[in-house]
Design a protein around this motif. Sequence first.
Motif, PDB file in Angstrom:
ATOM      1  N   TRP A   1      38.904  36.587  32.955  1.00 40.78           N
ATOM      2  CA  TRP A   1      40.700  36.198  33.858  1.00 40.78           C
ATOM      3  C   TRP A   1      41.124  37.104  33.579  1.00 40.78           C
ATOM      4  CZ3 TRP A   1      45.674  36.591  31.846  1.00 40.78           C
ATOM      5  CH2 TRP A   1      46.992  35.582  32.445  1.00 40.78           C
ATOM      6  N   VAL A   2      41.329  38.259  33.224  1.00 46.46           N
ATOM      7  CA  VAL A   2      42.443  39.337  32.983  1.00 46.46           C
ATOM      8  C   VAL A   2      42.264  40.798  34.138  1.00 46.46           C
ATOM      9  CG1 VAL A   2      40.431  41.343  31.839  1.00 46.46           C
ATOM     10  CG2 VAL A   2      43.641  41.269  31.221  1.00 46.46           C
ATOM     11  N   SER A   3      41.118  40.885  34.749  1.00 51.17           N
ATOM     12  CA  SER A   3      40.598  41.402  35.818  1.00 51.17           C
ATOM     13  C   SER A   3      40.231  40.331  37.137  1.00 51.17           C
ATOM     14  CB  SER A   3      39.323  42.424  35.611  1.00 51.17           C
ATOM     15  OG  SER A   3      38.542  42.381  36.955  1.00 51.17           O
ATOM     16  N   TYR A   4      41.143  40.554  37.757  1.00 48.11           N
ATOM     17  CA  TYR A   4      41.712  40.427  39.193  1.00 48.11           C
ATOM     18  C   TYR A   4      40.493  40.813  40.274  1.00 48.11           C
ATOM     19  CZ  TYR A   4      46.222  38.759  39.172  1.00 48.11           C
ATOM     20  OH  TYR A   4      47.552  37.806  39.438  1.00 48.11           O
ATOM     21  N   GLN A   5      39.256  41.338  39.171  1.00 51.94           N
ATOM     22  CA  GLN A   5      38.032  42.165  40.605  1.00 51.94           C
ATOM     23  C   GLN A   5      37.239  41.080  39.711  1.00 51.94           C
ATOM     24  OE1 GLN A   5      37.629  46.144  40.878  1.00 51.94           O
ATOM     25  NE2 GLN A   5      35.147  46.123  40.894  1.00 51.94           N
ATOM     26  N   PRO A   6      36.468  40.468  40.417  1.00 48.41           N
ATOM     27  CA  PRO A   6      35.379  39.292  39.936  1.00 48.41           C
ATOM     28  C   PRO A   6      34.746  39.894  39.384  1.00 48.41           C
ATOM     29  CG  PRO A   6      36.568  38.281  42.133  1.00 48.41           C
ATOM     30  CD  PRO A   6      37.080  39.464  41.551  1.00 48.41           C
ATOM     31  N   GLN A   7      33.876  39.824  38.301  1.00 46.81           N
ATOM     32  CA  GLN A   7      32.497  40.569  38.395  1.00 46.81           C
ATOM     33  C   GLN A   7      31.290  39.210  38.706  1.00 46.81           C
ATOM     34  OE1 GLN A   7      33.247  43.435  35.853  1.00 46.81           O
ATOM     35  NE2 GLN A   7      35.003  43.350  36.550  1.00 46.81           N
TER      36      GLN A   7
ATOM     37  N   PRO B   1      43.180  41.310  44.889  1.00 44.53           N
ATOM     38  CA  PRO B   1      43.211  41.928  45.821  1.00 44.53           C
ATOM     39  C   PRO B   1      41.717  42.563  46.095  1.00 44.53           C
ATOM     40  CG  PRO B   1      45.503  42.510  44.721  1.00 44.53           C
ATOM     41  CD  PRO B   1      44.586  41.201  44.501  1.00 44.53           C
ATOM     42  N   PRO B   2      41.676  42.911  44.545  1.00 41.11           N
ATOM     43  CA  PRO B   2      40.161  44.063  44.830  1.00 41.11           C
ATOM     44  C   PRO B   2      38.725  43.046  45.651  1.00 41.11           C
ATOM     45  CG  PRO B   2      41.096  44.205  42.774  1.00 41.11           C
ATOM     46  CD  PRO B   2      41.055  42.790  44.021  1.00 41.11           C
ATOM     47  N   TYR B   3      39.024  41.480  45.510  1.00 37.36           N
ATOM     48  CA  TYR B   3      37.786  40.747  46.147  1.00 37.36           C
ATOM     49  C   TYR B   3      38.252  40.977  47.348  1.00 37.36           C
ATOM     50  CZ  TYR B   3      35.283  36.460  47.609  1.00 37.36           C
ATOM     51  OH  TYR B   3      34.864  35.797  48.224  1.00 37.36           O
ATOM     52  N   PHE B   4      39.130  39.591  48.068  1.00 37.36           N
ATOM     53  CA  PHE B   4      40.214  39.880  49.209  1.00 37.36           C
ATOM     54  C   PHE B   4      40.086  40.988  50.244  1.00 37.36           C
ATOM     55  CE2 PHE B   4      42.307  36.105  46.594  1.00 37.36           C
ATOM     56  CZ  PHE B   4      41.621  34.981  46.927  1.00 37.36           C
ATOM     57  N   ASN B   5      40.479  41.820  49.956  1.00 32.38           N
ATOM     58  CA  ASN B   5      40.639  42.895  50.934  1.00 32.38           C
ATOM     59  C   ASN B   5      39.228  43.762  50.938  1.00 32.38           C
ATOM     60  OD1 ASN B   5      42.745  43.518  50.416  1.00 32.38           O
ATOM     61  ND2 ASN B   5      43.007  45.336  48.961  1.00 32.38           N
TER      62      ASN B   5
END
Lengths: 659, 200, 140
Positions: C97-103, A386-390
């Motif tokens: 991998w552990v973060s859904y927010q890609p760096q 979600p932090p990317y897609f949103n």
Amino acid sequence: MIAEFALALLWLAAALALLQLGLGSYALTVRGAQFLPAVRPVAVAQGVLVAVSFALLIVLFVRSDLSVKLVAANSHSLKPLIYKISGTWGNHEGSMLLWITVMGLAGGLIALLERRLNDRTLIATLAGQAFVSLGFYAFLLFASNPFERLNPAPAEGNGLNPLLQDPGLAFHPPTLYIGYVGLSIAFSFAIGAMVTRDVGPTFARAMRPWVLGAWIFLTLGIVAGSWWAYYTLGWGGWWFWDPVENASLMPWLAATALLHSVSVLATRGALKAWTVMLAVVAFSMSMVGTFLVRSGILTSVHAFAVDPERGSFILALLAIYIGGALALFGLRASTVTEGSRFHLFSREGALVMNNVLLVGILGIVLMGTLYPLVTEAFGTKVSVGPPYFNPVSAIFVFPMLVIMAVGPLMRWRQDNGKKLINLMAAPALALAVALALVVLFAGDIAILPLLGLIFAAGLAVASILPLWKRNLRRTPAHIYGMVLAHLGIAVALAGMAAESAFNTEKLVASEIGQTHTVGPWSIELQGIDPIAGPNWTALEARLVTRYGDSATQTVMNPQSRMFSSPPTATSHAALLTRWNGQLYVVLGEEGDDGRWQLRLWWKPFVPLIWYGGLLIGLGGILALVGRTARDLRRKDQPEYEPVAAPADPKPVGGREALA
Amino acid sequence: MNRWPRLPIPSPSEAARPWHEARPIMKHWAIWLPLAVFGVLFALFATGLIAPGDRTIVSQMIGKPLPAFDLPQAVPDRPAVTRANFTDGKPKLLNVFASWCVPCVAEAPYLQQLADVGVEINGVAIRDRGPDVQAFLARNGNPYARIGSDDVSKIQFDLGSSGVPETFVIDGKGMITYQHIGDIRAEHVPVILEKLKEAQ
Amino acid sequence: MRGFLLLLVALLAQPVAAQDSLPPAPYAYKQLDDPAKEKSAQDLMMTLRCLTCQSQSIADSDAAMAGDMRHQVRSRIEAGEDPEAIRSWLIERYGDWVSYQPQVTAMTWPLFAAPVILLLFAAFIVRKRFGRAKPTGEKS
């Protein structure tokens, strides 16, 4: 004997599909023209045979015939009837048979009903449909035979995954599925038209109801799926950007774009190559989705019937059909921008922008979903969520909302900007009022939910404007359909934004008799009782809830269920809906100290997400009914291509002819 | 055959020209773009199928110093574990296990085998109760020199471990040099001995 | 209920996994007293990936290890640590991998270039469609 008979029917249907392809192709040659009329009956017969075969599989499940391997593996004699039936498609083999059944029935229906399209294009379409079907027949008959026997028959079946034993999930997959497969018709139409080089308004009008139909099913399937995730998974989330969810969103995005470009093609005779390409892309996305879900190459909570071998088969089909169609497209299409150029301030101009932005969102979702696979090939693991897609999809969504607001108010060909600016005063006002209200009452909320709320208000007003100053009784149904669908987007958007802006969550370890508050609610845990269902036992909490100072108390009963076959525990949330939101309660485990875990959420306006979704679907249905009725009235007159509209675009180019 | 009559189109506009012949001389390159994109997707999917990614999550802490930790004693007859136990110059194993973990039972004999040849194994029982650990050791043998107890999996976050059992080789200076994910089987024993030797 | 874990177990047709009998870590199912801190913990937890589940954030999982991770996040935020510092602490151990927010890294920049490329593509189509050649359509 039922299983053997059904299998024989399936083989026969496959043979007919082969005949449909062969005969259809020969009929298109110079010498074979006399066979043109023979193709339609073959298509109808194929559809009927495969449908009967599927019906027989349902019969086997209803009778719990455990000598059939598939039934033994997925059913149980004690299951309620509805889940025996839904068990038919709740597994790989059954769902592939459903796939081929939908394809066969759709082909049969086209053969029966379609009368406007040039005969050669129609036959090419039917041959295309048979060609695609054949791949799936092969998959079914050689690699996933649903009618295989088990000898000796077991005394009892394995049962169905308890999470699938839910009314929502009994019907969500087939709905989505019909949408997925329905897009194969658009694909076959595109193939047919490319083969006969006949892409024009007639083709667009012939294809439109089928695209609309598939799109309605997709919409409702996605709405039902997100509702199911919301209330069964027990964490109050409704969309996780999970690969499987994205796999259902991508065909919808492509189909939505296709739906809009088809109306440009139908009305203006332009966007030919683009429309054909979108038809191919939409079905490609269905197949890519199926591949992702079944091959297991991406991890997902919803991974279904994962098997790399089946993955290879689907990938091979993907290469043949999609690769083939795109190659044919490359050979047949010669230019990107065939037809005349559009004026920026025109209906078709807005539709092109809408298309481009929808394809942009599709690109983002595809990229984000598959990117972990790309990095894994290079030995790095990443997660995209979600932090990317949103935020990234928002870059495309918000401009699209603006275009959605103004587009339907524009005339075809050319409109004047001043009139539009006047018309947009009302939505702009709504937007400003919403902004003021949010700033005054909601306090500090994040930027995306804020934008979502105010754009929703503006779009809601703008979506009704096409009815402004119209004779409402004489307005055709498909205009109402468009208005409803666009309004539905606004309503759903408001729900989504409210969900992320105003949620209150409370986690408590509660003693019996204790009262808790979440948002405006007070909730008392009165007791925990054991109860028994048909094939499960459960612990059920008795929660007495009260909204604010209101005197009415409502009892809510969240459960944690234990299923016996297969042994699994699931949590069953309880929901209480008011006009202004939903109270969501989940019963957790008992702690060492005898306190019970409770998860309580107050989610203001969250049901709007699904009400909006239903409005979108309803809008689609209205448009389909309206268009079909109109087509039936004009059944025997092939339409002129409305290229030479009068300088005053009222009769053809005005609001009458809208998408 | 019942072909519909194709009606003449009233205006000789560009749109009325057959779509495939609008500009017959040169195709625009963008026409082939969808096929190219599909080709890339196909290659990606095929790679994903042929070489499915490893689902295990490897620790990024290998080659880095073991973070400081200080865990309480799990059972009365074994001392507690702290980071200081790993800096006496001798390579050791750090094994995370639990009495509720089924593969831990399977690896117990091989840990014993390692202990028998003189490897010092320090264990950490994850989310476990003292009596349960004791019963587990009584049943499956006790190869551990020290056993710490971690009720909140903190040591796993320190190590970059994502499950039980996992075994880490720590060199004499407190550096993590190797991670074994899952239960140790017969074939893993020589590998671990080799890694311990390398860590000398 | 261990809904999610069991969901996975059920969907992947694995036998029900053995589970520990220990109560969850203190902050696994308990919120921080300060609503502002709880909010920032919640926002962070939504973007951290559960290590033992297939594809869920730790905020949505009943797996024991997700509970322990929530405990880490909440207690560190309670102690005044910055959410992004906690994210980096986990990335240092488990990788991106552990973060859904890609760096943004050498590996992930195409993800962030994608919207730009798509916008350029949009501009290309739009320029072709709305070019100045014949702005009034085919009336000519």
